[in-house]
Enzyme design. Structure first.
Site, short mmCIF file in Angstrom:
data_model
loop_
_atom_site.label_atom_id
_atom_site.label_comp_id
_atom_site.label_asym_id
_atom_site.label_seq_id
_atom_site.Cartn_x
_atom_site.Cartn_y
_atom_site.Cartn_z
N LYS A 94 0.94 -1.24 0.08
CA LYS A 94 0.09 0.03 0.04
C LYS A 94 0.89 1.30 0.12
O LYS A 94 0.59 2.18 -0.78
CB LYS A 94 -0.99 -0.02 1.19
CG LYS A 94 -1.76 0.98 1.35
CD LYS A 94 -2.66 0.89 2.59
CE LYS A 94 -3.30 -0.32 2.88
NZ LYS A 94 -4.30 -0.42 4.07
N LYS A 106 2.13 -4.16 11.14
CA LYS A 106 0.88 -4.23 11.69
C LYS A 106 0.76 -4.92 13.08
O LYS A 106 1.45 -5.77 13.05
CB LYS A 106 -0.18 -5.10 10.75
CG LYS A 106 -1.67 -4.72 10.83
CD LYS A 106 -2.06 -3.32 10.31
CE LYS A 106 -3.63 -3.27 9.71
NZ LYS A 106 -3.75 -2.52 8.70
N ASN A 221 -15.52 3.43 10.56
CA ASN A 221 -14.91 4.94 9.98
C ASN A 221 -14.81 5.05 8.47
O ASN A 221 -15.33 5.91 7.75
CB ASN A 221 -13.76 5.07 10.75
CG ASN A 221 -12.90 6.34 10.49
OD1 ASN A 221 -13.64 7.15 10.10
ND2 ASN A 221 -11.59 6.35 10.10
N SER A 350 -1.77 9.73 7.68
CA SER A 350 -0.74 9.50 8.79
C SER A 350 0.71 10.06 8.26
O SER A 350 1.38 10.35 9.17
CB SER A 350 -0.60 7.87 8.83
OG SER A 350 -1.58 7.29 9.75
#
Ligand code: GLU
Length: 418
Positions: A94, A106, A221, A350
């Site tokens: 990604k 992660k 979200n 982020s």
């Protein structure tokens, strides 16, 4: 969800599919398919009644060739070592797909936070932060929110880390509240990139987004913000679901009102904008123009894929389609726009948060949204250029070709450590 599909094997299959269009030796490819390291730990945490409970927790650092490991932390009963490994790999590709200078990581804790009090969740979070402390840092590994975590948990992790390290280092974690160094636009960023990908996809395929019908599976979200922003493009959101089931209105309903109802009551059940309730599978196989899976991995397997009626799928969740579903949908000419592009808005903002933290200089929301739009539309152009140049079997494979080339280029610059 079909539990026989291991998401880590799905990731490896996706890499193999793209490798068919690239000329790398097997040793180069093998390295792209495994994490560099995985922390597996057991947290012993005191409950409100004085008892002690233990929790399994993980952090996978998949690949750091392009920069520090980056990726969220999820709280869910389904968390496992292989799930975290897969999710960390998807983060690598990604970040490479949208060309931001990070590797992938992660983490997760195997529990359902809704079954615990806020102070118990705080102690569980701080206990995990203590275990993570030697591994993380703004130049090392930067966690963020994921399923069932948000600003509150990020603030606790930042506070625990800074206290133990006796420093201020807000860039050690992203997705914080603005008061703790968070960025404007971060909460909406994942849904915003789903909207931007949808807009570009409809344009590329020569379809009209205005009045297109949309079904959204998962109303957390990512799903709820995507629904709202796609509704703003003029599309008609006709069905949405959460873990309590799906609601439908063929004339469409107000995506914001559905979210308000969920916020007030805890679920979509009983939402008065709907004319009927449906099962999750009925939503996934509805006759709509656009389907957005925005929940967990493996939501659409080969069987469901055979019954999907949407023309376009834009993935807001990570890994919502099994490899078999991909094959079926590609045969049936359903255009699938992959997670590693569509939901990359979260990690992209982020990145902007981390840049702002390091510079101690904060941007207006308009700047954040403009920069995000530039990143996603550039990645979309890279995707279609590669799709056309390689004649790849689907958009996911083409996006992986772009991403894998970037990771291998960075690795080759570094050479092999003896
Ligand atoms: N959890 C999000 C994702 O899967 C965001 C990660 C981040 O911001 O680092 O992309």
């Amino acid at each position: 969800m079909s539990d026989e599909v291991n998401p880590f094997e799905s990731l490896q299959e996706q890499i193999d599919d793209a490798a068919a269009y690239l000329e790398y030796s097997t040793d180069v490819l093998e390295r792209l398919k495994h994490p560099e390291r995985v922390l597996e730990t057991t947290l012993s945490v005191e409950m409100d009644d004085g008892s002690v409970e233990v929790f399994e927790a993980f952090r996978s650092q998949f690949n750091g060739d392009r920069g520090p490991y980056k990726g969220g932390i999820r709280y869910h009963p389904q968390v496992s070592r292989d799930e975290v490994k897969a999710l960390s790999g998807w983060m690598v590709y990604k970040c490479a797909a949208v060309n931001i200078p990070y590797g992938g990581g992660k983490g997760g804790i195997k529990f359902d936070p809704r079954q615990y009090s806020a102070s118990e969740v705080e102690r569980i979070t701080r206990s995990f932060a203590k275990e993570l402390r030697p591994l993380i840092g703004e130049d090392r590994d930067i966690p963020a929110p994921d399923v069932n975590t948000g600003q509150r948990e990020m603030n606790w992790i930042k506070d625990t880390y800074e206290t133990l390290e006796n420093t201020t280092e807000p860039g050690v974690i992203t997705g914080k509240a603005p008061e703790s160094g968070g960025s404007a636009g971060r909460v909406e960023a994942t849904g915003r990139s789903v909207m931007l990908t949808t807009r570009e996809a409809f344009d590329y395929l020569g379809k009209d987004i205005e009045r297109a019908t949309v079904a959204v599976q998962g109303y957390g979200n990512a799903g709820s913000v995507a629904a709202k922003l796609i509704d703003d493009l003029g599309a008609n959101v006709v069905a949405v679901s959460d873990s309590s089931g799906a609601v439908h209105n063929p004339d469409g309903f107000d995506a914001r009102a559905a979210k308000d109802h969920k916020n007030e009551t805890g679920s979509l059940a009983g939402f008065e904008g709907a004319t009927e309730e449906l099962s999750n599978e009925e939503l996934l196989t509805m006759d709509v123009d656009l389907l957005i899976p925005a929940a967990l991995e493996n939501a659409i397997d080969g069987d469901i894929a055979n019954h999907v009626q949407a023309d376009i799928i834009v993935e807001a969740a990570n890994g919502p389609l099994t490899p078999r579903a991909d094959d079926v949908l590609s045969e049936r000419d359903v255009a699938v726009f992959p997670d590693i592009l569509a939901n990359a808005g979260g990690v992209t903002v982020s990145y902007f948060e981390w840049v702002q933290n390091r510079q101690r200089f904060y941007w207006e929301e308009e700047r954040v949204n403009d920069e995000l739009e530039r990143v996603i539309t550039t990645a979309f152009e890279d995707l279609v250029d590669t799709y056309e140049r390689t004649d790849a079997e689907d958009f996911r494979t083409a996006m992986y070709v772009v991403a894998i080339e970037r990771v291998v280029d960075a690795a080759e610059e570094g050479g092999i450590w003896p």
